[in-house]
Design an enzyme around this catalytic site. Sequence first.
Site, PDB file in Angstrom:
ATOM      1  N   HIS A 399       0.812  -1.210   0.000  1.00  0.00           N
ATOM      2  CA  HIS A 399       0.000   0.000   0.000  1.00  0.00           C
ATOM      3  C   HIS A 399       0.853   1.272   0.000  1.00  0.00           C
ATOM      4  O   HIS A 399       0.349   2.376  -0.235  1.00  0.00           O
ATOM      5  CB  HIS A 399      -0.928  -0.014   1.225  1.00  0.00           C
ATOM      6  CG  HIS A 399      -2.245   0.654   0.980  1.00  0.00           C
ATOM      7  ND1 HIS A 399      -2.466   1.523  -0.060  1.00  0.00           N
ATOM      8  CD2 HIS A 399      -3.430   0.595   1.653  1.00  0.00           C
ATOM      9  CE1 HIS A 399      -3.707   1.949  -0.039  1.00  0.00           C
ATOM     10  NE2 HIS A 399      -4.319   1.400   1.000  1.00  0.00           N
ATOM     11  N   ASP A 403      -2.096   2.315  -4.512  1.00  0.00           N
ATOM     12  CA  ASP A 403      -3.328   2.750  -3.853  1.00  0.00           C
ATOM     13  C   ASP A 403      -4.424   1.719  -4.058  1.00  0.00           C
ATOM     14  O   ASP A 403      -4.348   0.872  -4.963  1.00  0.00           O
ATOM     15  CB  ASP A 403      -3.782   4.104  -4.414  1.00  0.00           C
ATOM     16  CG  ASP A 403      -2.803   5.211  -4.077  1.00  0.00           C
ATOM     17  OD1 ASP A 403      -2.153   5.109  -3.017  1.00  0.00           O
ATOM     18  OD2 ASP A 403      -2.692   6.160  -4.875  1.00  0.00           O
TER      19      ASP A 403
END
Length: 428
Positions: A399, A403
Amino acid sequence: MAIEVKIPSVGESVQEAVLTEWFKQDGDVVEKDEPLFVIETDKVTLEVTAEASGTLKIQVQAGETVAVGTVVATIETGGAKPAAEKKPDAAPEEKESRDKAGEAAKPEKAEEKPAPAEKKAPSPEKKAPAPATAPGEYAPAVRRLAAEKGIDLSRIKGTGPGGRITKGDVLLAMEQAPAGVPEECVPPDELGREGEPAEVRKAMSPIRKRIAERLLEAKQNTAMLTTFNDVDMSRAMVLRTQYKDAFKEKHDISLGFMSFFVKACVAALREIPEVNGFVDGSDIVYHNYQHIGVAVGSPRGLVVPVIRHAERLSFAGIEKAIVNYVTKIKENRLELADLEGGTFTISNGGVYGSLLSTPILNMPQSGILGMHRIEKRPVVVDEQIVIRPMMYLALSYDHRIVDGRGAVTFLKRVKELVENPERLLLEV
């Protein structure tokens, strides 16, 4: 002339290896290119072959950890075989010249003795598992360890090549029945099913240690998250069934589903390049090529050989690359270079029956796709409930660089392409 047999170098980062198994015994005659032993590092398992023909003299026993370049044996070339051939030829000629009558009588008695010996041999095999290794063929380390610990080698079933008893077999026997303590005297709560010990302790292999370290590193050093989707495999299955015979005839390779997913991932990685990149300190490194790692299970642990430039390969090229790696893994020929440079990984837990899982990143990569088993389930299509062969997909991603929008878009794109495989061929 003696030729040294050394532990080969398999990469700059590898400094030592475990000599896990000898295929030959000390004093055996070996042929050139014949496999001698197996080494295992924290990354690969490799067979080492003989550089010449001759008599093998083992210097390092199986199970020992040795540095790269260490001499573990020598091969005596020339002179060994002729010496062995002269003695048997000379002895019978001398006996025949001295007493022909006596020599004629001895073979008759000698032939009578083996008969009862052959009848007696099966009886101990029925009482207890008999080793495939003859008593005189035990490795010196095996005989020494058995003598020290009071282990009866005739009661051990060998797991080495040709049923030979290895040092590991003796160690396992010690765990199952401690030296000096009859099995029937061990308290019931210390035994498992059928008299097995309740606990067995084994040292982790180098590959297993490395796998553990990498998985823990991925969990601790990445912001890993997983997103899920499912894919209707109907059209891919129809296409595969329709063309598998013609595909096999033309390319001499079977058409599997992995090539569909590799091609779909290549297309999705081009559209969402951050999934194909990785974090390097305060930078993000993007790749304009797709080196796809394919996770393959082996008896010694999970390995991930890399299909290089998958974007350039056809379905047949991908399938041949996978089969080639599987063969190399089975034959212990996988090289360190085969495992390096991957930019994305695909893991197929469905071959083992997995319904759903969350794969762990293969660092430093930022994405890994988990495939699962195909299972018929009711789904809604055009306002109708129908039965379709469905597969769950899982995308784990870092992450820090990827995204949620990019991850979901990537997985959705893979789903669309596999559900409409014609688009893979048209590249739309």
